[in-house]
Design a protein around this motif. Structure first.
Motif, PDB file in Angstrom:
ATOM      1  N   GLU A  31      -0.291  32.348  12.046  1.00  0.00           N
ATOM      2  CA  GLU A  31      -0.829  31.558  11.047  1.00  0.00           C
ATOM      3  C   GLU A  31      -1.834  30.418  11.608  1.00  0.00           C
ATOM      4  OE1 GLU A  31       2.241  28.927   9.244  1.00  0.00           O
ATOM      5  OE2 GLU A  31       3.508  29.373  11.196  1.00  0.00           O
ATOM      6  N   LYS A  32      -2.868  30.325  10.743  1.00  0.00           N
ATOM      7  CA  LYS A  32      -4.246  29.491  11.048  1.00  0.00           C
ATOM      8  C   LYS A  32      -3.625  28.098  11.936  1.00  0.00           C
ATOM      9  CE  LYS A  32      -8.173  31.093  10.039  1.00  0.00           C
ATOM     10  NZ  LYS A  32      -8.009  32.042   9.193  1.00  0.00           N
ATOM     11  N   LYS A  33      -2.511  27.371  11.298  1.00  0.00           N
ATOM     12  CA  LYS A  33      -2.119  26.073  11.905  1.00  0.00           C
ATOM     13  C   LYS A  33      -1.543  26.097  13.328  1.00  0.00           C
ATOM     14  CE  LYS A  33      -0.812  25.077   7.516  1.00  0.00           C
ATOM     15  NZ  LYS A  33       0.259  24.847   6.427  1.00  0.00           N
ATOM     16  N   LEU A  34      -1.072  27.188  13.493  1.00  0.00           N
ATOM     17  CA  LEU A  34      -0.307  27.161  14.982  1.00  0.00           C
ATOM     18  C   LEU A  34      -1.547  27.793  15.817  1.00  0.00           C
ATOM     19  CD1 LEU A  34       1.954  27.552  16.739  1.00  0.00           C
ATOM     20  CD2 LEU A  34       2.501  29.477  15.881  1.00  0.00           C
ATOM     21  N   GLN A  35      -2.510  28.854  15.326  1.00  0.00           N
ATOM     22  CA  GLN A  35      -3.537  29.332  16.064  1.00  0.00           C
ATOM     23  C   GLN A  35      -4.304  27.915  16.773  1.00  0.00           C
ATOM     24  OE1 GLN A  35      -6.410  31.674  14.587  1.00  0.00           O
ATOM     25  NE2 GLN A  35      -4.767  33.183  14.204  1.00  0.00           N
ATOM     26  N   MET A  36      -4.705  27.042  15.577  1.00  0.00           N
ATOM     27  CA  MET A  36      -5.310  25.700  16.024  1.00  0.00           C
ATOM     28  C   MET A  36      -4.923  24.901  17.001  1.00  0.00           C
ATOM     29  SD  MET A  36      -5.471  22.373  15.158  1.00  0.00           S
ATOM     30  CE  MET A  36      -4.779  21.805  13.565  1.00  0.00           C
ATOM     31  N   ARG A  37      -3.462  25.014  17.273  1.00  0.00           N
ATOM     32  CA  ARG A  37      -2.905  24.165  18.334  1.00  0.00           C
ATOM     33  C   ARG A  37      -3.158  24.936  19.682  1.00  0.00           C
ATOM     34  NH1 ARG A  37       3.172  22.310  16.358  1.00  0.00           N
ATOM     35  NH2 ARG A  37       2.353  21.512  14.189  1.00  0.00           N
ATOM     36  N   PHE A  38      -3.256  26.244  19.657  1.00  0.00           N
ATOM     37  CA  PHE A  38      -3.388  26.976  20.890  1.00  0.00           C
ATOM     38  C   PHE A  38      -5.043  26.609  21.303  1.00  0.00           C
ATOM     39  CE2 PHE A  38       0.556  29.020  20.119  1.00  0.00           C
ATOM     40  CZ  PHE A  38       0.989  28.988  21.399  1.00  0.00           C
ATOM     41  N   SER A  39      -6.050  26.497  20.158  1.00  0.00           N
ATOM     42  CA  SER A  39      -7.291  26.412  20.563  1.00  0.00           C
ATOM     43  C   SER A  39      -7.901  25.058  20.758  1.00  0.00           C
ATOM     44  CB  SER A  39      -8.186  27.322  19.473  1.00  0.00           C
ATOM     45  OG  SER A  39      -7.771  26.622  18.172  1.00  0.00           O
TER      46      SER A  39
END
Ligand SMILES: Cc1cc2nc3c(=O)[nH]c(=O)nc-3n(C[C@H](O)[C@H](O)[C@H](O)COP(=O)(O)OP(=O)(O)OC[C@H]3O[C@@H](n4cnc5c(N)ncnc54)[C@H](O)[C@@H]3O)c2cc1C
Length: 499
Positions: free
Chosen positions: A294-302
């Motif tokens: 999900e976008k919000k988790l992806q955002m943490r990695f990026s």
């Protein structure tokens, strides 16, 4: 088992065990597949020549009875008959000839610090008042935010009232910025070192408040006992645990997960799959990049500047129990110790002598941590590991320098310290498949948006849920426990089963 829906759980850490137990208790049939020969994941302990060794746990959150989090530990059987040690100090820092103890009695902390630096009195009193206001803060552990109805949401927000508003404000301030406001170098040093680099003032205030109100303590027996009790409870509820069973692939067809394939080729078809291992590894390796988080988790990695990862080189020693520092956790200055191509001038040591189960033949464990922030440190160790001799030589060098530093600070240890081994970021990457060899999940900095709600769902792929420490606001065993529970609540919701 007939008629029961089957769930394959990848990973037998705290989150996998928690999910397994809650799912068994709610009528599913689960099997946990763990790649290593012991369960527990990052939460680990072992015995060396009769001496119990703690691999991770320093403090556990959720130890105060009559709190939702304690209730969860109880529901999964983890803390049955467990006593707690409440050390006198949460963290003790030596600097500039002074000793600063963040002790149980915050008034004692405050008056001692004020004596050292009267001009810091106002700031110290403000800190004390803030910590006291946050005492009793209740960590949400009953239902994930995405399943709350409007009334339940309002109720959940109201539970922590002023404490929650206070923490929200402190979330925008970094602990290191706060540290710099002190005049006295020892106080600056203490507030800079008490939390991992990048932490917010909210994290510091909450941890200290939890320590004072008894909801952060040390369970006697440590990680090994917690995991043993969870495993026993899981098996007693007909769960199935397979060790040495690495999962190679998640089977996905027609937009839904259908089961897993083990490294040995065995295909296991199930109704649901729970990935209780690192989410980046799950998407990249087990799903071969075919689905994204999900976008919000992806955002943490990026966004590493907002969400930091950190690891540690942890050196394990045994020492005579009467030679170890009185404080459970002590940070003290050292001569420069070369680490990951740089130098550090301070060590953090943890001793376990106040837990009777960690004393054997008059000796106890002493660990020394060399912090390793983020990706660059991981790459350094990973590159070394490719040339095994260089990797071993670097560990030897570090162990020698740390041992010298310990003997210099504690002369009574001279000749009696025994080196037991070492974990590096490579250990965590290889053993747990953890992102960048992190020993815990993301550390949200003061630049990170507050509490983005994560669900562990993958857009375009049903019947698969991610779970574990990476989904929480902050890492830790309690987060893994709660996320395991929340994941099963989501499955019950989707299956229209009563929770
Ligand atoms: C040095 C250190 C100190 C810590 N100190 C504390 C502390 O004081 N207090 C605290 O609360 N927390 C502490 N933590 C953090 C805490 O241990 C973790 O947050 C928690 O245990 C994470 O649990 P998890 O189940 O989410 O993940 P993990 O423990 O990482 O579990 C994931 C599991 O998945 C398995 N796995 C991975 N890939 C596969 C595969 N392909 N097939 C099958 N299995 C697989 C792994 O082997 C592992 O068992 C510490 C951690 C470390 C390393």
């Amino acid at each position: 088992m007939s008629g029961q829906k089957r769930i394959a759980i990848i990973g037998g850490g705290v989150a996998g065990l928690s999910a397994g137990i809650y799912a068994q208790l709610h009528g599913f049939h689960t099997a946990i597949y763990e790649k290593n020969d012991v369960p527990g994941g990052a939460c680990t302990g072992w015995t060396s020549d009769g001496l119990p060794v703690e691999g991770s746990l320093r403090f556990l959150a959720g130890t105060a009875e009559d709190t939702p989090l304690y209730h969860c530990w109880d529901e999964v059987g983890a803390l049955r008959d467990t006593l707690f040690v409440n050390p006198d100090s949460f963290y003790t820092v030596e600097d500039s000839g002074e000793t600063i103890e963040f002790c149980q009695d915050i008034d004692r902390f405050c008056s001692h610090a004020e004596k050292i630096s009267p001009e810091d009195g106002t700031l110290l009193h403000r800190f004390r008042d803030t910590v006291l206001k946050v005492q009793g803060y209740v960590l949400p552990a009953e239902k994930p935010a995405d399943l709350l109805g409007p009334l339940e949401s309002r109720h959940a927000n109201a539970v922590n009232g002023e404490a929650a508003r206070m923490l929200a404000r402190l979330h925008n301030v970094s602990a290191s910025y706060f540290a710099e406001q002190f005049h006295h170098p020892a106080l600056r040093c203490a507030f800079r070192n008490i939390m991992p680099p990048g932490s917010t003032l909210a994290q510091l205030v909450l941890c200290y408040a939890q320590f004072i109100d008894g909801s952060l303590a040390v369970p006697v027996g440590g990680s090994q006992k917690i995991i043993r009790q969870m495993v026993d409870f899981y098996l007693a509820n007909d769960g199935e645990l397979q060790l040495n069973a690495p999962v190679k692939e998640i089977i996905a067809a027609n937009s839904a997960a259908r089961g897993i394939i083990l490294e040995n080729g065995e295909r296991i078809l199930t109704h649901w799959v729970i990935a209780a291992c690192d989410p980046e590894y799950t998407c990249r390796v087990l799903l071969q990049d075919r689905y994204s988080m999900e976008k919000k988790l992806q955002m943490r990695f990026s966004a590493p500047e907002k969400y930091r990862t950190c690891s540690v080189v942890r050196l394990f020693f045994s020492a005579p129990v009467d030679s170890v520092p009185l404080a459970r956790t002590l940070s003290f200055p050292t001569d420069v110790i070369p680490a990951a191509g740089e130098g550090i001038g301070r060590l953090r040591v943890v001793q376990y002598g106040d837990d009777p189960l960690f004393v054997h033949n008059g000796r106890t464990e002493l660990t020394a941590d060399v912090p390793m922030p983020g990706r660059r440190a991981f790459q350094y160790w990973d590159k070394l590991f490719a040339h095994r001799e260089a990797y071993e030589a670097e560990i030897d060098r570090l162990e020698g320098a740390v041992q010298l530093a310990l003997e210099k600070r504690f002369p009574e240890m001279k000749g009696s310290l025994q080196y037991l081994g070492c974990h590096t970021p490579v250990t965590y990457a290889q053993r747990l498949n953890s992102y960048h060899g992190s020993c815990t999940a993301f550390l949200p900095t003061s630049h990170a948006p507050r509490s983005a709600m994560l669900t562990g769902r993958l857009p375009g792929l049903e019947k698969l849920l991610l779970t574990g420490q990476w989904l929480g606001e902050i890492a830790g065993m309690h987060t893994a426990l709660i996320q395991g529970k929340f994941t099963v609540e989501r499955i019950c919701h989707d299956e229209r089963l009563l929770w």
